[in-house]
Enzyme design. Structure first.
Site, PDB file in Angstrom:
ATOM      1  N   SER A 120       0.870  -1.073   0.065  1.00 19.31           N
ATOM      2  CA  SER A 120       0.023   0.114   0.202  1.00 19.31           C
ATOM      3  C   SER A 120       1.184   1.324   0.142  1.00 19.31           C
ATOM      4  O   SER A 120       0.156   2.503  -0.136  1.00 19.31           O
ATOM      5  CB  SER A 120      -0.723  -0.157   1.163  1.00 19.31           C
ATOM      6  OG  SER A 120      -1.686  -1.036   1.325  1.00 19.31           O
ATOM      7  N   HIS A 141      -0.920  -2.673  -7.205  1.00 21.53           N
ATOM      8  CA  HIS A 141      -1.657  -2.336  -5.989  1.00 21.53           C
ATOM      9  C   HIS A 141      -3.164  -2.561  -6.343  1.00 21.53           C
ATOM     10  O   HIS A 141      -3.747  -1.724  -7.079  1.00 21.53           O
ATOM     11  CB  HIS A 141      -1.171  -0.751  -5.629  1.00 21.53           C
ATOM     12  CG  HIS A 141      -1.958  -0.317  -4.485  1.00 21.53           C
ATOM     13  ND1 HIS A 141      -2.380   0.849  -4.329  1.00 21.53           N
ATOM     14  CD2 HIS A 141      -2.422  -1.200  -3.450  1.00 21.53           C
ATOM     15  CE1 HIS A 141      -2.959   1.061  -3.090  1.00 21.53           C
ATOM     16  NE2 HIS A 141      -2.854  -0.103  -2.572  1.00 21.53           N
ATOM     17  N   GLU A 153      -3.348   0.073  -9.756  1.00 12.83           N
ATOM     18  CA  GLU A 153      -2.388   0.701  -9.716  1.00 12.83           C
ATOM     19  C   GLU A 153      -1.176   0.035 -10.021  1.00 12.83           C
ATOM     20  O   GLU A 153      -0.710  -0.706  -9.221  1.00 12.83           O
ATOM     21  CB  GLU A 153      -1.949   1.641  -8.586  1.00 12.83           C
ATOM     22  CG  GLU A 153      -2.974   2.960  -8.563  1.00 12.83           C
ATOM     23  CD  GLU A 153      -2.716   3.473  -7.119  1.00 12.83           C
ATOM     24  OE1 GLU A 153      -2.409   4.857  -7.138  1.00 12.83           O
ATOM     25  OE2 GLU A 153      -2.968   3.057  -5.916  1.00 12.83           O
ATOM     26  N   ASN A 191      -3.581   6.253  -2.287  1.00 13.41           N
ATOM     27  CA  ASN A 191      -3.502   6.404  -0.907  1.00 13.41           C
ATOM     28  C   ASN A 191      -3.043   7.689  -0.499  1.00 13.41           C
ATOM     29  O   ASN A 191      -2.571   7.946   0.717  1.00 13.41           O
ATOM     30  CB  ASN A 191      -2.388   5.237  -0.408  1.00 13.41           C
ATOM     31  CG  ASN A 191      -3.340   3.748  -0.232  1.00 13.41           C
ATOM     32  OD1 ASN A 191      -4.613   3.939  -0.182  1.00 13.41           O
ATOM     33  ND2 ASN A 191      -2.580   2.710   0.001  1.00 13.41           N
TER      34      ASN A 191
END
Ligand SMILES: NC(=O)c1ccc[n+]([C@@H]2O[C@H](COP(=O)([O-])OP(=O)(O)OC[C@H]3O[C@@H](n4cnc5c(N)ncnc54)[C@H](O)[C@@H]3O)[C@@H](O)[C@H]2O)c1
Length: 287
Positions: A120, A141, A153, A191
């Site tokens: 992450s 991701h 991602e 994130n």
């Protein structure tokens, strides 16, 4: 490069979801974890998830059987990864746990194997530094629940090769995901955004500007989002939100990522969200 065999390291929430979608796409998939009970739990999650798809008529029983037939499980990384073309690591979000996994994969896997991480926020370049093939290390991701979420991602470090990016984009597409490429930077894209929503919600509540329910309601209705900041906090996990904020804050010093004191208080008293059955709801509201 043709990918036939995929190894997924970690059979938790993300690992079993990734295993499912990869196996459904027809790849020979081995899911590995450190203990048989964890692998069994992961396999049960895959079966339950595929079962729901069958129940809802999204796939046929034959598709489920085929996907399951593509999955092997193991508790031995060497045996699981030794002939993999593509490895996706999904172990705990800790550099001191991920780095040894990458070191071992470097030893175990053929020279051409691409080593991907579902981290992450741990820098991909750092994970690559544990290997002698930094050009073949990349971030993939995924989002939870993996079989439902279409976004992926693809994180390119300073040393990831264009070939690795291309193979990874094609692979992502082949398992039904929509991809974007992002540079290796704290929080990537998603994130960077999500924890700010959580943080700003907590700040609004600290300032007593409106009730928690009203903040969630106006965000849902005005932006057509499925949930407001507090519902999001409870779903994602307030501890996860604080970790994401602190990770970016420590790497960049950007004030806006300093966790709101309220979020930290929530973690300290164990109100982490849905996973423990208590979070912003019901502490500040009745829902
Ligand atoms: N949960 C999410 O919503 C989410 C979303 C995107 C990315 N991620 C990332 O995905 C990764 C995995 O998260 P998760 O939620 O699935 O965690 P999890 O705790 O559900 O699962 C992690 C699994 O890794 C296993 N593991 C630990 N060390 C191992 C090793 N050396 N070899 C093999 N297996 C090992 C554990 O036994 C556990 O089963 C983390 O990096 C996390 O940040 C999580």
């Amino acid at each position: 490069m043709t990918i036939k065999k995929v190894c997924v390291v970690g059979s938790g929430t993300m690992g079993n979801g990734i295993t499912q979608v990869v196996a459904q796409a027809g790849y020979e998939t081995t899911m590995v974890d450190v203990k048989q009970e964890f692998v069994d739990k992961g396999m049960n999650a895959v079966k339950a998830s595929l079962g729901k798809f069958v129940e809802r008529g999204k796939i046929g029983q034959g598709d489920m059987d085929k996907a399951l037939a593509n999955i092997r499980t193991s508790t031995d990384l060497k045996q699981a990864a030794k002939d993999a073309d593509y490895v996706i690591e999904a172990v705990f979000e800790r550099a001191d746990i991920k780095l040894p996994v990458f070191q071992q994969l470097e030893e175990i896997c053929p020279k051409n194997t691409i080593l991907a991480s579902n981290t992450s926020g741990i820098p991909i370049g750092l994970l690559a530094s544990a290997t002698k093939r930094p050009d073949k290390v990349i971030g993939m991701h995924f989002f939870s629940p993996v079989p439902m979420m279409r976004g992926l991602e693809v994180v390119k470090s300073l040393l990831t090769s264009e070939e690795t990016v291309k193979v990874s984009l094609d692979f992502g597409k082949s398992i039904g995901k929509e991809t974007v490429v992002v540079k290796d930077s704290p929080g990537f894209i998603t994130n960077r955004i999500i924890p700010l929503v959580m943080n700003e919600g907590a700040k609004l509540l600290e300032e007593n500007l409106a009730s928690m329910e009203d903040i969630d309601k106006i965000v849902r209705l005005s932006f057509n989002w499925p949930m407001g900041p507090f519902e999001l906090c409870d779903l994602v996990g307030i501890d996860v939100g604080v970790d994401l904020l602190e990770g970016i804050y420590q790497q960049t010093g950007w004030e806006r990522y300093k966790p709101a004191p309220l979020l930290k208080r929530m973690v300290e008293i164990g109100y982490l969200g849905r996973k423990v059955g208590k979070g912003f709801y019901p502490l500040f509201g009745t829902k």
